[in-house]
Each structure stands twice: as structure tokens, then as C-alpha cells.
Design an enzyme around this catalytic site. Structure first.
Site, short mmCIF file in Angstrom:
data_model
loop_
_atom_site.label_atom_id
_atom_site.label_comp_id
_atom_site.label_asym_id
_atom_site.label_seq_id
_atom_site.Cartn_x
_atom_site.Cartn_y
_atom_site.Cartn_z
N GLN A 131 0.79 -1.38 -0.03
CA GLN A 131 0.04 0.00 0.08
C GLN A 131 0.81 1.42 -0.12
OE1 GLN A 131 -3.53 -0.45 -0.97
NE2 GLN A 131 -2.46 -2.19 -0.97
N HIS A 176 1.44 2.98 -3.37
CA HIS A 176 0.35 3.79 -4.15
C HIS A 176 0.60 5.11 -4.24
CE1 HIS A 176 -2.82 1.09 -5.31
NE2 HIS A 176 -2.74 0.52 -4.13
N GLU A 184 -8.52 1.67 6.32
CA GLU A 184 -9.03 0.93 4.92
C GLU A 184 -8.91 -0.42 4.97
OE1 GLU A 184 -6.93 2.20 1.30
OE2 GLU A 184 -8.64 1.98 0.08
N HIS A 185 -7.34 -0.91 5.10
CA HIS A 185 -7.51 -2.45 4.98
C HIS A 185 -6.97 -2.64 6.31
CE1 HIS A 185 -6.79 -0.96 0.70
NE2 HIS A 185 -7.61 -1.79 0.67
N ASP A 215 -7.38 -6.17 -3.74
CA ASP A 215 -7.12 -5.25 -4.78
C ASP A 215 -7.56 -5.47 -6.25
OD1 ASP A 215 -6.35 -3.22 -2.96
OD2 ASP A 215 -4.36 -3.42 -3.24
N HIS A 262 -53.54 18.68 8.16
CA HIS A 262 -53.03 17.19 8.42
C HIS A 262 -54.24 16.36 8.86
CE1 HIS A 262 -49.29 18.59 7.67
NE2 HIS A 262 -48.71 17.53 7.74
#
Ligand SMILES: NC(=O)c1ccc[n+]([C@@H]2O[C@H](COP(=O)([O-])OP(=O)(O)OC[C@H]3O[C@@H](n4cnc5c(N)ncnc54)[C@H](O)[C@@H]3O)[C@@H](O)[C@H]2O)c1
Ligand SMILES: N[C@H](CO)Cc1c[nH]c[nH+]1
Ligand SMILES: [Zn+2]
Length: 430
Positions: free
Chosen positions: A255, A258, A323-324, A357, A416
């Protein structure tokens, strides 16, 4: 990678990782706003202007022809297409399980209540095409929309200098998207949100992108729906003394490569493991083609956090809400019960994050930067909407009429109450 031993350093680190992707910067915000307003007012003319300016691309139309898609897709290798098919099959299989059906029930008085599920009519998918072009992201954004039953999918991908990544086009062809536009950035988001002479406006925009894309998506939210804004990638590995240092180091690096702002964290109860992981990292970084990016992200947003025991380990996990999350402990299937916040959880040493992924099946568009506290992975449920169904019988009406009248009275809403009273009179009840 810094080693964090005490609570003060831990708190400081949390602040650093949270700050890394929360702010777009004033220039990006202003420029995106100007582009959006211009596209809203001038349509295609503005889209072409900014495409020319930022992508150095001018054409008589930005609609990509089927021949162009075929031409680019035709440049890709058989081995890539085989890998793509395998991934598509598994991603479809997983997402089919997410399909929600309409439901209704009848009570004792024959009143029918329920929920109608309908797909969104038209969705726009943004595929980044600047520095990072991921064919896997085409699959992850398009497949759930197709499974939800979305009829029209428009896809925007920039063609910098008139070129696009052939693997992205092969993925577009493989999932059968035919409405493709060679545009990117805030101008693409605005074109999909407001419509132009060439592009029909959409109901929802999904897909990752750079700061201009993300800022523009936030700005058009409300006019259209948007997905979660996925920030820089993150991995957190929770490991004890039984974990394999080589696997941990390899996954942390996966990761970190990235993005300079990616974050890779190890939380462990084992001091012995720390030394082994550090040695593996040092050796492995040298071999990576994106070594500079990896070093930057590990130095700035990477950490090894020491935990006193399993409870403290998962307290950290839940606060960071990664995230992971990989769990490499003696009993990952037991420890997963302690997880409250994470985008995706990978259990045991064979569940390497990169499987998720590309080909495992679950979506790789996941909440980042702590938003797993309240966001979920992209899924079929993001491409449907729910409508409530109310179907009363006379007996059912009689049963709740007085309660409704009373509530309306207490809220001071006469009209109403009258909507109920007029029916009561028709039944001869008043
Ligand atoms: N989270 C995920 O799943 C995931 C997947 C893929 C990509 N990403 C992220 O998406 C991003 C892709 O960014 P990218 O730049 O490579 O591609 P992009 O397609 O998002 O951005 C390119 C566009 O940005 C616009 N642009 C560039 N410079 C500009 C400027 N100065 N002013 C106004 N507009 C400008 C241009 O219009 C260009 O078409 C990366 O940050 C990557 O990490 C995330
Ligand atoms: N890990 C990224 C999401 O954080 C998704 C991705 C695409 N390609 C490789 N990885
Ligand atoms: Zn990845």
C-alpha cells in the site's frame, strides 16, 4: 518507520495521519469551483477548453468511439485479458450476494407496508487517467452498478496528450461499457453532474481521482449523489509473535507504493517481530521500482505501534479505523470479533491485501482516513434507492385515524388532521 511506545507519541501520530488528506488546499478548491461554474454555464465549450488546457488534447468530439475502445483494448496481452476475466467473474459473484429485493408485509387488518427497491437510472463513473491508471478500478466501480440494474453508465477518463491506458480500455470493453468520454478533472465531474450538449446528466457519480476530482465531487453533491471520497491508501496489520515478518513487510509495502500520502501501520504485541519486520522492509524497499514513493510514505505516515496485549491492539485498530486491516495472530477468526471499524478485514497469512485489490471479489473502493467508522465499501447498495410502500385498508385506517389526528393537533397542523377527518366523515364516524 517510527516506533511508537507510549500514548503521547501515539496521539501525535493519529493527528499526523488524519491531517494528511483532509484538506484540498485553497487553490484546488477555487480552480475546481471556477471550472464547475464554467461548465454549468457553457457546456461542451468549457469542457473542451479545460481538456485542451490540462490534458493538451483537442478533438472534434470528446465522445470515444467504439473503434477507439477496440483499438486500445486490442493492444493488451492475452495474459492480461485472462487475469481480467478471472477477476470479473469473482467480483460479479461476490456482488450478486449484495442484491436487495423489494419487500412488503400485511398486518392483521390487511394493511400492506413495504419497501420498493429500484436501481438508479443513470450513473457516471470517473476513471483516473493522469499518473495512476487502474483497470481494476473500472471493474470495482462498474460491476456493482450493473448488478444493481443501472441502465445507463457513462464513463469519463482523461486522455492526456490524446492517449489513454490500453489496459483501462480493455477493462471498459470487458465489462461492456460503451458510453465513454475522453475528459477528466473537475470538468468531467461538472459535465456529468449538470449535463452538456454531448453528455446527458447523471444521477450519481462514483470513482476515485486527484484533488480536483475529489473537490469537484464534493461541490456537486446534492445536485447528484456521490460515492465515498476514497483518499490515499492505508493498511494496518495487527500481528502477534506467530506472524511471518516477510509477509508483513511485503503487505505494508504494497500500500505504501500507491502514493506518497499512503499509510502503512503495524500494531503488535511482539518486540521480537518488530526487529524482523524492520530487516525485511530494509531489504525489500531497495528492490521496488517506486522506492522513493514508498520511502516517503513510510517515513511520514508509517508506524510500528507497540501494544501491551490483544485488547490494546484492537483498541488501536478501532480508533485508526483503517481502510485495510490484516489480522495475523494465533486466532484471527476469534480476534475479528474485536473489530468495530475497518473497510475490509483480511484474516490469516494467506489473505494478502492485494488479493482484495484485484481478484478476491469484494470491492476495493473502501473508506479511508478513519471514515470506516461510518462508511462502508462501495457496493450494489450504492446504486439502488428505496421507496416506502403504504397501502391501507378501511379497517387499518380506522385503527390509527384518531392517533394521527391527535398527533396533527399537537403539532398544530390542521390540514393534516382534516385529511383524516374527511375520511372519517365519509365513513359516518363523525
Ligand atoms: N482509492 C482508490 O481506489 C484509487 C484508485 C485509483 C486512483 N486513485 C487516486 O486517484 C488519483 C489519480 O490522480 P491523477 O492525477 O493520476 O488522475 P485524475 O484523472 O484524477 O486527474 C487528471 C485530471 O486532473 C485535472 N488537472 C490536472 N492538473 C490540474 C490543474 N492544475 N488544474 C485543474 N485541473 C487539473 C486534469 O483535468 C486531468 O484530466 C491519485 O491520487 C490516486 O491515488 C485512488
Ligand atoms: N489498494 C487500492 C485502494 O486503496 C486499490 C488498488 C488498485 N490497484 C491496486 N490497488
Ligand atoms: Zn492497492
Amino acid at each position: 518507520m517510527r516506533i511508537i511506545e507510549d500514548d503521547r507519541d501515539y496521539r501525535e501520530f493519529i493527528k499526523i495521519i488524519r491531517d494528511r488528506s483532509e484538506d484540498f488546499g485553497i487553490d484546488v478548491l477555487e480552480d475546481s469551483k471556477i471550472i464547475i461554474e464554467h461548465v454549468k454555464k457553457s457546456g461542451d465549450f468549457a469542457v473542451e477548453l479545460y481538456t485542451n488546457r490540462y490534458d493538451r488534447f483537442q478533438n472534434n468530439t470528446f465522445k470515444v468511439s467504439q473503434e477507439t475502445i477496440e483499438e486500445y483494448a486490442g493492444k493488451t496481452e492475452r495474459s492480461f485479458l485472462d487475469a481480467l476475466s478471472k477477476s470479473i467473474e469473482r467480483i460479479r459473484h461476490f456482488h450478486e450476494k449484495q442484491v436487495e429485493r423489494s419487500w412488503k408485509f400485511k398486518d392483521a387488518l390487511g394493511v400492506e407496508l413495504g419497501q420498493i427497491i429500484r436501481p438508479l437510472e443513470r450513473v457516471g463513473v470517473y476513471v483516473p487517467g493522469g499518473k495512476a491508471a487502474y483497470p481494476s478500478s473500472v471493474l470495482m466501480n462498474v460491476i456493482p452498478a450493473q448488478i444493481a440494474g443501472v441502465k445507463e453508465i457513462a464513463l469519463c477518463v482523461p486522455f492526456p496528450d490524446g492517449q489513454v491506458n490500453p489496459y483501462v480500455m480493455a477493462a471498459v470493453k470487458a465489462v461492456g461499457v460503451t458510453e465513454v468520454y475522453a475528459i477528466g478533472g473537475a470538468q468531467a465531474i461538472a459535465a456529468m453532474a449538470y449535463g452538456t450538449q454531448t453528455i446527458k446528466k447523471v444521477d450519481k457519480i462514483v470513482g476515485p481521482g486527484n484533488a480536483y476530482v475529489a473537490a469537484a465531487k464534493k461541490m456537486v453533491f446534492g445536485t447528484v449523489d456521490i460515492d465515498i471520497i476514497a483518499g490515499p491508501s492505508e493498511i494496518l496489520i495487527a500481528a502477534d509473535e506467530t506472524a511471518e515478518a516477510a509477509f508483513i513487510a511485503a503487505d505494508l509495502l504494497s500500500q505504501a507504493e500507491h502514493d506518497e500520502n499512503a499509510s502503512s501501520i503495524l500494531v503488535t504485541t511482539s518486540r521480537e517481530l518488530v526487529g524482523k519486520v524492520q530487516a525485511e522492509l530494509t531489504e525489500r524497499i531497495e528492490k521496488l521500482s517506486r522506492k522513493e514513493i514508498v520511502q516517503h510514505s513510510l517515513e511520514n505516515y508509517g508506524a510500528i505501534i507497540m501494544a501491551a496485549d490483544t485488547t490494546e491492539m484492537f483498541d488501536r485498530v478501532n480508533e485508526i479505523a483503517p481502510e485495510h486491516l490484516e489480522i495475523m495472530t494465533k486466532a484471527p477468526e476469534r480476534d475479528v470479533e474485536l473489530v468495530k471499524n475497518a473497510g475490509a478485514v483480511f484474516l490469516g497469512k494467506w489473505s494478502a491485501e492485494p488479493l482484495g485489490d484485484y481478484s478476491a471479489g469484494p470491492n476495493h473502493v473502501l473508506p479511508t482516513n478513519g471514515t470506516a467508522r461510518f462508511f462502508s465499501p462501495l457496493g450494489v447498495y450504492d446504486f439502488i434507492k428505496r421507496t416506502s410502500l403504504i397501502n391501507f385498508t378501511e379497517a387499518g385506517f380506522k385503527d390509527i385515524a384518531s392517533a394521527v389526528e391527535a398527533m396533527a393537533g399537537y403539532e398544530g397542523l390542521d390540514a393534516h388532521a382534516e385529511s383524516v377527518a374527511v375520511r372519517k366523515r365519509a365513513l359516518g364516524e363523525i
